[in-house]
Every structure is written in structure tokens, then in C-alpha cells.
Design a protein around this motif. Structure first.
Motif, mmCIF file in Angstrom:
data_model
loop_
_atom_site.group_PDB
_atom_site.id
_atom_site.type_symbol
_atom_site.label_atom_id
_atom_site.label_comp_id
_atom_site.label_asym_id
_atom_site.label_seq_id
_atom_site.Cartn_x
_atom_site.Cartn_y
_atom_site.Cartn_z
ATOM 1 N N ALA A 92 67.050 49.986 65.923
ATOM 2 C CA ALA A 92 65.803 49.485 66.502
ATOM 3 C C ALA A 92 66.027 48.180 67.260
ATOM 4 C CB ALA A 92 64.760 49.289 65.403
ATOM 5 N N ASP A 93 66.877 47.299 66.717
ATOM 6 C CA ASP A 93 67.175 46.032 67.403
ATOM 7 C C ASP A 93 67.872 46.294 68.738
ATOM 8 O OD1 ASP A 93 66.046 44.561 65.373
ATOM 9 O OD2 ASP A 93 67.959 44.127 64.364
ATOM 10 N N ARG A 94 68.850 47.176 68.723
ATOM 11 C CA ARG A 94 69.577 47.477 69.962
ATOM 12 C C ARG A 94 68.658 48.141 70.990
ATOM 13 N NH1 ARG A 94 75.930 48.662 69.381
ATOM 14 N NH2 ARG A 94 76.400 47.247 67.654
ATOM 15 N N VAL A 95 67.789 49.010 70.512
ATOM 16 C CA VAL A 95 66.860 49.688 71.413
ATOM 17 C C VAL A 95 65.939 48.678 72.093
ATOM 18 C CG1 VAL A 95 64.826 51.201 71.423
ATOM 19 C CG2 VAL A 95 66.948 51.965 70.329
ATOM 20 N N ARG A 96 65.442 47.703 71.343
ATOM 21 C CA ARG A 96 64.538 46.699 71.934
ATOM 22 C C ARG A 96 65.265 45.823 72.948
ATOM 23 N NH1 ARG A 96 61.904 46.852 66.740
ATOM 24 N NH2 ARG A 96 63.420 45.386 65.873
ATOM 25 N N ARG A 97 66.525 45.475 72.667
ATOM 26 C CA ARG A 97 67.297 44.694 73.636
ATOM 27 C C ARG A 97 67.558 45.498 74.908
ATOM 28 N NH1 ARG A 97 70.427 43.052 69.203
ATOM 29 N NH2 ARG A 97 72.257 44.202 69.941
ATOM 30 N N THR A 98 67.834 46.780 74.739
ATOM 31 C CA THR A 98 68.057 47.640 75.898
ATOM 32 C C THR A 98 66.769 47.806 76.705
ATOM 33 O OG1 THR A 98 69.859 48.800 74.784
ATOM 34 C CG2 THR A 98 68.813 49.939 76.631
ATOM 35 N N ALA A 99 65.636 47.875 76.021
ATOM 36 C CA ALA A 99 64.354 47.933 76.730
ATOM 37 C C ALA A 99 64.188 46.697 77.604
ATOM 38 C CB ALA A 99 63.207 48.029 75.730
ATOM 39 N N GLY A 100 64.570 45.536 77.076
ATOM 40 C CA GLY A 100 64.512 44.308 77.864
ATOM 41 C C GLY A 100 65.440 44.341 79.059
ATOM 42 N N ALA A 101 66.618 44.962 78.872
ATOM 43 C CA ALA A 101 67.571 45.070 79.984
ATOM 44 C C ALA A 101 67.008 45.963 81.091
ATOM 45 C CB ALA A 101 68.900 45.621 79.468
ATOM 46 N N PHE A 102 66.397 47.079 80.712
ATOM 47 C CA PHE A 102 65.791 47.947 81.726
ATOM 48 C C PHE A 102 64.651 47.233 82.444
ATOM 49 C CE2 PHE A 102 67.687 51.716 79.470
ATOM 50 C CZ PHE A 102 68.332 52.250 80.577
ATOM 51 N N ALA A 103 63.829 46.504 81.681
ATOM 52 C CA ALA A 103 62.721 45.777 82.309
ATOM 53 C C ALA A 103 63.247 44.745 83.296
ATOM 54 C CB ALA A 103 61.862 45.111 81.233
ATOM 55 N N ALA A 104 64.308 44.028 82.907
ATOM 56 C CA ALA A 104 64.890 43.021 83.792
ATOM 57 C C ALA A 104 65.484 43.662 85.048
ATOM 58 C CB ALA A 104 65.968 42.234 83.051
ATOM 59 N N ALA A 105 65.888 44.943 84.931
ATOM 60 C CA ALA A 105 66.442 45.664 86.081
ATOM 61 C C ALA A 105 65.344 46.269 86.957
ATOM 62 C CB ALA A 105 67.387 46.754 85.605
ATOM 63 N N GLY A 106 64.093 45.996 86.599
ATOM 64 C CA GLY A 106 62.985 46.451 87.430
ATOM 65 C C GLY A 106 62.360 47.762 87.025
ATOM 66 N N VAL A 107 62.705 48.274 85.840
ATOM 67 C CA VAL A 107 62.120 49.532 85.371
ATOM 68 C C VAL A 107 60.774 49.234 84.717
ATOM 69 C CG1 VAL A 107 62.387 51.481 83.788
ATOM 70 C CG2 VAL A 107 64.371 50.627 85.065
ATOM 71 N N GLY A 108 59.724 49.785 85.273
ATOM 72 C CA GLY A 108 58.382 49.564 84.761
ATOM 73 C C GLY A 108 57.817 50.813 84.113
ATOM 74 N N PRO A 109 56.608 50.722 83.560
ATOM 75 C CA PRO A 109 55.973 51.885 82.940
ATOM 76 C C PRO A 109 55.898 53.074 83.897
ATOM 77 C CG PRO A 109 54.764 49.892 82.412
ATOM 78 C CD PRO A 109 55.785 49.503 83.438
ATOM 79 N N GLY A 110 56.364 54.215 83.429
ATOM 80 C CA GLY A 110 56.342 55.430 84.235
ATOM 81 C C GLY A 110 57.525 55.617 85.154
ATOM 82 N N ASP A 111 58.365 54.598 85.297
ATOM 83 C CA ASP A 111 59.558 54.748 86.142
ATOM 84 C C ASP A 111 60.570 55.666 85.470
ATOM 85 O OD1 ASP A 111 58.617 53.142 88.170
ATOM 86 O OD2 ASP A 111 59.621 51.321 87.443
ATOM 87 N N ARG A 112 61.296 56.418 86.294
ATOM 88 C CA ARG A 112 62.283 57.359 85.756
ATOM 89 C C ARG A 112 63.689 56.775 85.833
ATOM 90 N NH1 ARG A 112 58.988 61.054 89.149
ATOM 91 N NH2 ARG A 112 57.091 61.298 87.916
ATOM 92 N N VAL A 113 64.489 57.066 84.829
ATOM 93 C CA VAL A 113 65.911 56.719 84.817
ATOM 94 C C VAL A 113 66.671 57.944 84.328
ATOM 95 C CG1 VAL A 113 67.718 55.300 83.780
ATOM 96 C CG2 VAL A 113 65.548 54.243 84.482
ATOM 97 N N ALA A 114 67.732 58.297 85.036
ATOM 98 C CA ALA A 114 68.551 59.448 84.659
ATOM 99 C C ALA A 114 69.715 59.001 83.781
ATOM 100 C CB ALA A 114 69.072 60.150 85.909
ATOM 101 N N VAL A 115 70.049 59.829 82.786
ATOM 102 C CA VAL A 115 71.204 59.579 81.920
ATOM 103 C C VAL A 115 72.135 60.778 82.036
ATOM 104 C CG1 VAL A 115 72.013 59.107 79.591
ATOM 105 C CG2 VAL A 115 69.815 58.172 80.352
ATOM 106 N N TRP A 116 73.303 60.525 82.629
ATOM 107 C CA TRP A 116 74.317 61.563 82.894
ATOM 108 C C TRP A 116 75.557 61.176 82.099
ATOM 109 C CZ3 TRP A 116 77.001 62.264 88.303
ATOM 110 C CH2 TRP A 116 77.651 63.507 88.347
ATOM 111 N N ALA A 117 75.516 61.446 80.799
ATOM 112 C CA ALA A 117 76.563 60.958 79.910
ATOM 113 C C ALA A 117 76.638 61.861 78.679
ATOM 114 C CB ALA A 117 76.272 59.514 79.496
ATOM 115 N N PRO A 118 77.769 61.835 77.989
ATOM 116 C CA PRO A 118 77.938 62.695 76.810
ATOM 117 C C PRO A 118 77.263 62.116 75.575
ATOM 118 C CG PRO A 118 79.892 61.362 77.143
ATOM 119 C CD PRO A 118 78.991 61.080 78.313
#
Length: 477
Positions: free
Chosen positions: A37-63
């Protein structure tokens, strides 16, 4: 009960309920539910800082990995919408999905399968293993609602072009809470996930289900039977779902390993033989085997029950889950209606209307019949599809790629039986220039996911056509 209305609330609820219990075991990395949960919240902050807002899409192409889990749930916690991408896809296939989904960023893991995963022009690429992005943000959790879009998962069709299936947080949480009951998933279970996270089997029946019940996830990036056996023995794995090919491999290679911890098996990606059901529950330690039927457009629709006999588990896909209706049309097409049917295909009202009628019935494209006890039996596929080792392969899509070869004038693809993979592709090709079977297969491998590449190519001077010009595939053999 979790009390969660959204997937981010589920992550937080799991931390509150299970705290210091192990949530993720990936190599040397061990995360508790609180750590996750701690890591998830920090990652949420990283996405927000990268300009990802509510409803924005991000693709994950990884194993499958701990990083995939943190990235996906971090994105959702930032209010974003997850777009998983099949790791077997080649650049052209993946870029099409990234562009059409409108993804603001693409998360990859370079080096996986000795590949560099590129993004289409203008889309930032984040390497989940190398650039420290996941840990770079200030803790954040944006509010979302149960009716908000959670993910867009692209699924191919007979038109040959993948369509984006839109599903909400609430749909996923309700359905996979029931899945946990039917599968018998328990708090403290150790769940080895071979099924890829880009598929609902790995993502929803795997990650989401584990958070609901408090099971530890052990992600496996590439199926290797020796690696799986090692993990089962060392980590005391209790839950091991997968396609029938997984259990065939365990039966062949399991000698000399301590597999006594195994309790729950779940399958359903392909036809399963009565004898295999018997062997899974008698020669392996599993005490419960669930089979089921699902599709990206609706999730898990039917499932077997613990008291079903061997023959029913093997020859049917069980009875409808709660909140679902299943009907069979006059032409035997399976129709599904219920709360978990998708919100529609992304930016494709025509395809959505063709798939879901005015009364809410989803046309699955599968052919089936219902027995006297309400169990569904799948008898064929209206959509021209075959299954390669658990992956859906669509001839129209494969044919479209083959027709890009300058020496191919016509192409028709069918599935043929294969002892190991269940089915593989065979292409019938009318050439317009010089090309050999080996050359065409090698060319296809550079442009298609491995499971789509035809195993065999047969050259013909012409293909059998009906009066409307369509290939009569029943005459190809």
C-alpha cells in the motif's frame, strides 16, 4: 468483507486487514500488505507528478512482476485507467493499442525476453525496473467511484483489430469477490500466478482476488515447469491456476518434488479431458479444481461448484455466477446478461451495438448448450478463433498480417490439433511471388506474437470460395 468500492480502496483495505502478512513474493523481494500500500501510494504520486490525472490512460507492457503490480495499482490510485498490453505483441501491435487508447505514458520492462520495448512517437516510456519512477512520488490517493472506469483491456475479434473493453471498479470487485468464494481462496493462501497480468485471469482472478482475501502473490514472468515446481516446493504454494497445459506439465515433471501444499487448481482456457480432471485431483495434491467460462467483455460468467462430479467439471464450464443470466440462441450462440457485462468498446459504438443488444444480452461468439442442471457446455466458436496454449488466436488478425507480405496474394488460417499446445495455426497461402514456408514463418515471427505465428504453411494455387467470395474453411484440411 472488504468494504471497498474501488480497487485503490481495496489496496488500502488489504493493508488495514492483513498488515504485516506477505502480499507479494518476487525473487528476493518480499512485500507485506502494508508495504504494498505504501509503494502504491508513492507510485500514485509519481504518476500525478508526470501529469496523469483522473481518467487518463496509461499502458503497461511488461511481464508479471512486483513492479507491474505496484505500477498498475499506483496508476489506479492516481485516478488513472489501466491499459494492459500483451507482452507477446510486437511493436506494431502494441503501438496500435497505445495510440488508440490515448495513453499518456507507456510502462515497460526492457530486457524481458531480450527485447527493447519501444513506444510510439510522442508517448513517454517508463522502464519499471530501471529508472526509479515507482518510488519517486509523494504519497497520494485520489478519490474514485465504483462506477468510474478502471481498465481498458484490448481483445481481438474476427475483424482482426483488437477492441478496448471498458470495465468499472465496482464491476470487478463484485465479480471477483464471488470468484474467491467459488475457487475457495483463503486468507494466507500462497498464490502462484502463471497467467499473465495483461489478461483478466492473471489480473482480476489473480491480483484483485488475492487482495480481497489476503493471499500472497508469487508472480511468474515466463512459464518454466522446473521454476514453478521449485517455487511450489520452497514457498509452499497453495493455489495454482492455469490452462490445462500447466497441469499436464506438472503431472509429467512433478516426480521427486514436494508438492503437498497445493490445494486449489483453476482452469478453463481450453477444453479439458475427464481423465485429466481425475489425474489433477488424484495424482496431484489438489483437493479442489474449478473450471469456468469467461471473456474479457464480461469477466468470469460461469463456474463449476465443489460438489460437481468429474465428468461435469470436465465437460461443462459450470453454472452461471450470481448476477448473470446465460441463454443459448437458436443458432446455439451463447448469450450473457448481467452487471459485469462491459460498459462498451472504446470509441466503437457500432461494435458495441453489434455485441450487446437492446435488452442487454452480450453475444459471446461461442456456441454452447445448457444441460438439465443449468450447466453450460461450450461446443464450438462462432467467431473464427482457436486457442494456443491458453491464448486466443484470431485467424482474421493473423491473415491480415500475412497479407502484408509482398509474396502473399491470399491467406486463410485455421487451428489444427497439437499435442502440447492444444491447437496451433496452419496457414493456407496463395502466393504471388517466391517464398518458402520457412521464410514466411520467420517473417511472421518478426511481426506477430509467438502464439499467433502459424506453425505450418501450405501453398495452394487457389482457396475454396463460396458464392460470396468467402473462404470455405471447412474444406481446408
Amino acid at each position: 468483507m472488504t468494504g471497498a468500492r474501488t480497487i485503490p480502496e481495496l489496496v488500502r483495505s488489504a493493508a488495514d486487514r492483513f498488515g504485516d502478512a506477505e502480499a507479494v513474493v518476487d525473487g528476493d523481494l518480499r512485500l507485506t500488505f502494508a508495504d504494498l500500500a505504501d509503494r502504491v501510494r508513492r507510485t500514485a504520486g509519481a504518476f500525478a507528478a508526470a501529469g496523469v490525472g483522473p481518467g487518463d490512460r496509461v499502458a503497461v507492457w511488461a511481464p508479471n512482476s512486483a513492479e507491474w503490480i505496484v505500477a498498475a495499482f499506483g496508476l489506479l490510485t492516481a485516478g488513472g485507467v489501466l491499459v494492459p498490453v500483451n507482452t507477446r505483441f510486437r511493436d506494431e501491435e502494441a503501438h496500435d493499442i497505445v495510440v488508440r487508447s490515448g495513453a499518456k505514458a507507456l510502462c515497460v520492462q526492457n530486457g524481458f525476453l531480450d527485447r527493447e520495448f519501444t513506444g510510439p512517437p510522442g508517448v513517454p516510456v517508463i522502464d519499471l525496473k530501471k529508472d526509479g519512477f515507482l518510488a519517486s512520488g509523494e504519497p497520494l490517493e485520489r478519490k474514485a467511484g465504483e462506477d468510474d472506469l478502471a481498465d481498458i483491456i484490448f481483445t481481438s475479434g474476427t475483424t482482426g483489430r483488437p477492441k478496448g473493453v471498458m470495465t468499472t471498479h465496482g464491476q470487478t470487485l463484485r465479480l471477483y469477490a464471488e470468484w474467491c468464494e467459488l475457487a475457495g481462496l483463503r486468507q494466507g493462501d500462497r498464490y502462484l500466478i502463471v497467467n499473465p497480468f495483461f489478461h483478466i485471469f492473471g489480473y482480476k482472478a489473480g491480483l484483485v482476488a488475492s487482495l480481497i482475501r489476503g493471499a500472497a502473490v508469487l508472480p511468474v514472468a515466463v512459464f518454466d515447469v522446473d521454476r514453478v515446481l521449485e517455487l511450489v516446493e520452497r514457498e509452499r504454494v497453495t493455489v495454482l491456476p492455469g490452462p490445462p497445459t500447466l497441469y499436464h506439465a506438472l503431472l509429467e515433471a512433478g516426480g521427486g518434488r514436494d508438492l503437498s501444499s497445493l490445494r486449489v487448481a483453476v482452469t478453463g482456457a481450453a477444453d479439458i479431458q475427464v481423465e485429466l480432471v481425475r489425474r489433477i485431483t488424484t495424482e496431484l495434491p489438489f483437493s479442489h479444481l474449478m473450471t469456468g467460462y469467461g471473456l474479457t467483455e464480461a469477466g468470469t460468467v460461469t463456474a463449476s461448484r465443489p460438489d460437481d462430479p468429474y465428468e461435469a467439471v470436465a465437460t461443462t464450464v459450470g453454472r452461471p455466477c450470481e448476477g448473470f443470466e446465460v441463454s443459448v440462441a437458436d443458432d446455439k450462440e451463447v448469450l450473457v446478461r448481467g452487471y459485469s457485462v462491459m460498459r462498451g468498446y472504446l470509441d466503437d459504438q457500432k461494435a458495441t451495438a453489434e455485441a450487446i443488444d437492446e435488452d442487454g444480452w452480450l453475444r459471446t461468439g461461442d456456441l454452447g448448450e445448457l444441460d438439465d442442471e443449468g450447466r453450460l457446455r461450450i461446443v464450438g466458436r462462432k467467431k473464427d478463433m482457436f486457442i494456443v496454449g491458453g491464448f486466443n488466436a484470431y485467424p482474421a488478425e493473423i491473415e491480415g498480417f500475412l497479407l502484408k507480405h509482398p509474396a502473399v496474394a491470399q491467406a486463410a488460417v485455421i487451428g489444427v490439433a497439437d499435442a502440447r499446445m492444444g491447437q496451433v495455426g496452419k496457414a493456407y497461402v496463395v502466393p504471388r511471388g517466391r517464398v518458402t514456408e520457412a521464410e514466411l514463418i520467420a517473417w511472421a515471427k518478426e511481426r506477430m506474437a509467438g502464439f499467433k505465428v502459424p506453425r505450418y504453411v501450405e501453398f495452394r494455387s487457389e482457396l475454396p470460395l463460396n458464392a460470396t467470395g468467402k473462404v470455405m474453411k471447412d474444406q481446408l484440411s
